[in-house]
Design an enzyme around this catalytic site. Structure first.
Site, PDB file in Angstrom:
ATOM      1  N   TYR A  99     -18.860  30.125 -19.316  1.00  0.00           N
ATOM      2  CA  TYR A  99     -18.942  28.672 -19.412  1.00  0.00           C
ATOM      3  C   TYR A  99     -19.420  28.272 -20.806  1.00  0.00           C
ATOM      4  CZ  TYR A  99     -20.394  23.874 -18.540  1.00  0.00           C
ATOM      5  OH  TYR A  99     -20.544  22.520 -18.584  1.00  0.00           O
ATOM      6  N   HIS A 122     -16.727  21.478 -19.713  1.00  0.00           N
ATOM      7  CA  HIS A 122     -16.579  20.072 -19.369  1.00  0.00           C
ATOM      8  C   HIS A 122     -16.307  19.263 -20.629  1.00  0.00           C
ATOM      9  CE1 HIS A 122     -18.808  21.258 -15.684  1.00  0.00           C
ATOM     10  NE2 HIS A 122     -18.058  20.311 -15.131  1.00  0.00           N
TER      11      HIS A 122
END
Lengths: 825, 176
Positions: free
Chosen positions: B84, B123
């Protein structure tokens, strides 16, 4: 420090007056051997065995050796005790005198030591070891005549040793008797003693040095040319040659030499200066050609691209500057401003720099090029704009245009907030504008970005000190100093004088006189250490034949206290001592009297304060002797060495410096004079020296010395404002004094007449005020005097006039001073 | 004059980009960077954890000045092992020079060398067109949209961009 164990073994013969029986003789030989091999504890054991024999319990030489070894272990008082006993017991023993001399030397009682050595020599005239020790001490104390004598004796004793010859020659050099020195060196060279290539080369250069110093330039040049091939230090050779050719007027040959030197090093400013002198360019173009040659030849050289800026003007200057700035900004050279700073005395050039920089900035911000006309291939990376902003901010900061400077530095910080240099500039702006607190904050912001960088750490510590945050500064420094001892102690050991100076200044601002004085004395001690440290070089340089460096070292040490660090420390110490004289602090015993009258709470507070101070002093002593509490991660050996070393240092010091003691000294003016004397000898070219001298002498009421200081100051800077105050002061003092001896008062009055150059003091004062109407410090000096007089004899100036003077100050446009004018009321 | 021209020729700017480790000594630079670049503020714990990331956190230097940085972490949610990207950014004046590419290439390298990641994801705020086109150029696809992902900024919605680890081939250098 006694780093090298002085040899005692030259004459193992026992003292004639106290012969030892065979068993003890063997033991004594063992003692000597242990000493030579630095096995002091063993040596002491053997000595104890000798002394345990009741018939030998006061054997002089054993006691002396015992003392010597005790001293090496750091037990100074015991050592002296034993040495004295030994001497008393056997006063005709050269060993006892020699040992006593060694101890005196270690304790820095050099004159005493010389006396002891001389006595030892009287008893054993051919003792080489004593002679050598004596000669070292003589040159250390600059007893040059004595040194020469001793060197002669050494030469007679050991003509086969080359050090004897060299030492003898150097002793004449120091006495400036060049012909003798030169003839000795020649004789030595003829003896063809074993020398290495490097040593031979150094000897030639030393000979040359002697020839030059004695003014025999032609002979020096001939000598150089003869032995050129044997000299290995080519740069020194060329530099010496160039110098000599210039002195002899052989300019064209000199020019060739300097060109050759530039080949080796195009960044040495001296070579360019000399080349210009040699070539004598008639026009600016010719002058420029010298540098153009180097620029073409050596693309990476930066100095020839900068130097012409100082003599070019007008359009040429503009063009050259433009190219130089482009190069440096594109490179991202942070010190660009510093390099251009020398041009700032010329207002026109300052304008040009500003215009060029601002022009670049505008263009870079819009089209990423230095100028809209540039080709697209010259597009600059964003860092160029960043460094341009940085330069402009420093520029405005220097010109004291704070708001503008801040505007640009904030722009830069918005652009790239991760660049540490920007925070330094921002801090500098705030500091120059007067806000030291904010400046320190800015520096700290920058420092936190890179806590592994010692430079920014030190800079931040300095700003902390300048904003009077001494503990914080020490905390910062401790991030880079050895664990186990406090930062202040480590920095003291490392002779980090800038730190101590800033601490002292900060303490002065805070009114903590004792602590400030402690720092001043610490700095003074460093200078003593630096002077002492030359001791080992007297033997070392002779052995290594690096005579030029050796002689230069001696010259530097002679002028040691002319260094600005010493000046700052001395000035500060003198100012504080003068203040302590004017306003002495309440001493401890009178406080005890008041104790009885205090309430319980107040008593407790005071006692705890005293206890803390004592604890601090004890802790300091502990740290000094290397017994740190917090687990010290060092080699045991290293620790031992450090302990022995610091103890040796301690034995050389008179006492630990305690702030409380320093600030309650009974003789502040005497202490001040101690700091003043080296300044008067070595820094007599600075007006502050004499102004400080005046302030001390006027408190001692020595009118003639006051006059001397004033005259010396006037010779340097007649218009100094403080000098004016002193002249008026002196004039009034002379007028007021009645019981002066006639010759004294005659001198005073005639000299004052010459200085004042006006009918009376008041006239002198008003003249001074009108001449210097635009300068605040001068006005204050002029006004202060009036005000004082007004209080004493209110006839010359009415109150109205006094008020008008004050008003004048308020309305005044002061030249380049950022001072807030406070009401005098 | 000729000499002035020759001086000007050497005035071409240098451009070097390097990666460096994040250490306790320079962590503040990363923090300053992130505060300026991202609308989201990260707390002390974030920076404490960054120091344990090793190769997953890097600073980007342009001409020896810190201008960008990347912080990743190993994510084991949803029964997968994914890499991530928490932050990847660069100061505004230095964008569109390939610095982001260098940072992302590093992430790819770490992923490949590990060999056991399923994918890389991150994101992106729905309004951030620059970032969207950047990642899509490198083969990231919009997986889903998370409403109200951000707590204190508007728009509060974010896209989840993901790239399969198996898609990483030997050379990923895409010119910007």
């Amino acid at each position: 420090a006694l780093r090298v164990v002085p040899s005692i073994l030259s004459r193992q013969g026992m003292s004639k007056s106290q012969p030892l029986p065979p068993k003890e003789q063997t033991l004594f030989k063992r003692v000597l051997k242990c000493y030579e091999q630095k096995q002091f504890k063993n040596g002491l054991k053997f000595a104890k065995q000798i002394l345990s024999n009741p018939k030998q319990s006061e054997h002089g030489e054993t006691l002396a050796m015992k003392g010597l070894m005790l001293n090496a272990l750091g037990k100074k008082d015991e050592a002296f005790d034993h040495a004295r006993r030994g001497l008393k017991s056997d006063i005709r023993s050269h060993v006892c005198w020699h040992v006593y001399g060694l101890l005196q030397r270690a304790d820095r009682k050099f004159d005493e030591a010389i006396k002891c050595y001389r006595n030892a020599l009287k008893l054993d005239q051919e003792n080489l070891q004593i002679m050598r020790d004596l000669s070292l001490l003589q040159v250390q104390m600059r007893d040059l005549e004595g040194y020469r004598e001793t060197r002669y004796q050494l030469l007679q004793q050991r003509p086969a040793q080359r050090q004897s010859w060299i030492g003898y020659a150097v002793s004449y050099h120091l006495l400036k008797e060049y012909s003798m020195a030169l003839s000795i060196i020649e004789q030595f060279s003829d003896t063809q003693m074993e020398t290495l290539e490097y040593e031979k080369s150094e000897l030639f250069l030393y000979q040359n040095m002697l020839l030059v110093e004695s003014g025999q330039h032609q002979a020096a040049v001939d000598h150089l040319e003869k032995f050129e091939s044997q000299v290995v230090d080519k740069i020194s050779l060329l530099e010496a040659k160039g110098d000599l050719l210039m002195t002899l007027g052989r300019q064209s040959e000199a020019a060739l030499v300097y060109r050759e030197l530039l080949e080796r090093n195009p960044e040495n400013i001296l070579y360019y200066r000399r080349l210009e002198e040699a070539r004598q360019p008639a026009t600016v173009e010719e002058r420029l050609a010298i540098y153009a040659e180097q620029i073409e030849h050596r693309h990476s050289a930066s100095l020839p691209r900068r130097l012409p800026l100082s003599f070019l003007t007008g359009e040429k200057f503009q063009g050259f500057l433009d190219a130089y700035m482009r190069r440096m900004l594109a490179k991202g050279a942070a010190p660009l401003f510093k390099l251009l700073k020398c041009l700032y005395s010329d207002a026109e050039k300052v304008q040009t720099i500003e215009q060029t920089a601002l022009g670049f900035l505008e263009s870079l911000a819009t089209c990423e090029k230095f100028s809209p006309e540039d080709a697209d291939s010259d597009i600059q990376p964003p860092t160029t704009e960043l460094w341009t902003l940085h330069l402009i901010a420093r520029h405005f900061c220097y010109l004291h245009q704070w708001e503008k400077a801040l505007e640009y530095i904030n722009r830069a910080l918005e652009h790239t907030p991760t660049l540490v240099e920007l925070y330094v500039v921002k801090g500098k702006i705030y500091k120059s504008a007067g806000d030291c607190q904010k400046a320190a904050e800015c520096l700290n912001d920058g420092r936190m970005l890179d806590t592994a960088d010692r430079y920014i750490n030190c800079k931040c510590a300095k700003y902390m000190l300048q904003s009077d945050q001494v503990e914080r500064a020490e905390e910062l420094c401790s991030m880079f100093t050895r664990e186990g001892s406090s930062a202040a102690d480590t920095l003291n050991e490392m002779q980090c004088i800038w730190f101590e100076r800033e601490c002292a200044l900060s303490y002065q601002r805070q009114g903590q006189w004792g602590k400030a004085l402690q720092k001043c004395h610490e700095i003074e001690r460093h200078f003593v250490e630096i002077f002492d440290d030359q001791f080992d070089f007297h033997t070392y340089c002779m052995r290594k034949m690096t005579l030029r460096s050796y002689v230069e070292l001696l010259q530097v040490e002679d002028k040691l206290r002319s260094h600005p660090f010493y000046f700052d420390a001395a000035r500060l110490a003198i100012e504080i001592y003068i203040r302590l004289y004017d306003k002495p602090l309440v001493a401890q015993h009178s406080v005890d009297d008041q104790l009885a009258e205090m309430s319980e709470q107040e008593k407790k507070k005071l006692l705890s304060k005293q206890r803390k101070a004592q604890k601090k002093a004890a802790h300091k002593q502990q740290v000094h002797s290397g017994q740190d509490k917090d687990g010290v991660k060092k080699d045991a050996k290293e620790k031992e060495v450090k302990q022995a070393d610091s103890e040796k240092r301690e034995s050389g010091k008179d006492q630990i410096l305690l702030p409380e003691e320093l600030e309650t000294t009974k003789e502040p003016l005497e202490e001040a004079l101690k700091f003043l004397r080296p300044l008067q000898t070595l820094v007599s070219g600075r007006v502050e020296t004499h102004l400080l001298a005046y302030r001390i002498y006027c408190r001692k009421k020595k009118l003639l010395l006051m006059l001397q200081s004033v005259k010396r100051a006037a010779a340097i800077d007649q218009n100094h404002h403080e000098l004016h105050e002193h002249i008026v002061d002196l004039a009034l003092a002379v007028a007021a004094s009645e019981s002066l001896a006639r010759p004294v008062s005659a001198i005073l009055r005639t000299s004052l007449l010459a200085l004042l150059d006006a009918p009376d003091v008041y006239e002198f004062n008003s003249q001074f005020r009108s001449t210097h109407a635009k300068s605040l410090p001068h006005l204050l000096s002029g006004t202060y005097r009036d005000r004082k007089q007004l209080l004493l004899c209110s006839e010359r100036y009415t109150l109205v006039q006094v008020h008008s003077i004050y008003n004048c100050l308020y309305e005044l446009s002061v030249e380049s001073q950022n001072v807030r004018i406070c009401c005098w009321g | 004059s000729r000499m002035i021209k020759s001086m000007a020729v050497a005035a071409a700017g240098r451009r070097t980009t390097d990666l460096g480790d994040v250490t306790p000594h320079n962590i503040r630079q990363l923090r300053t960077l992130n505060t300026v670049v991202f609308p989201v503020t990260y707390n002390d714990k974030f920076y404490k954890d960054v120091l344990e990331l090793g190769e997953l956190a890097k600073l980007a230097y342009f001409n020896d000045i810190v201008v960008g940085g990347v912080c990743c972490r190993v994510d084991t949610s949803q029964d997968k092992r994914r890499l991530y990207i928490m932050t990847l950014g660069c100061l505004r004046p230095y964008r569109r020079r390939g610095i982001g590419t260098v940072l992302l290439d590093h992430v790819f390298k770490v992923c490949k060398e590990d060999g056991k990641f399923d994918s890389i994801y991150l994101h992106v705020q729905v309004s951030n067109d620059e970032a969207l086109s950047f990642y899509q150029k490198f083969g990231f696809n919009i997986k889903e949209k998370e409403d109200r992902y951000y707590k204190r900024i508007e728009p509060a919605d974010a896209y989840v961009l993901e790239k399969d680890a198996s898609e990483l081939v030997s050379s990923q250098l895409v010119a910007c």
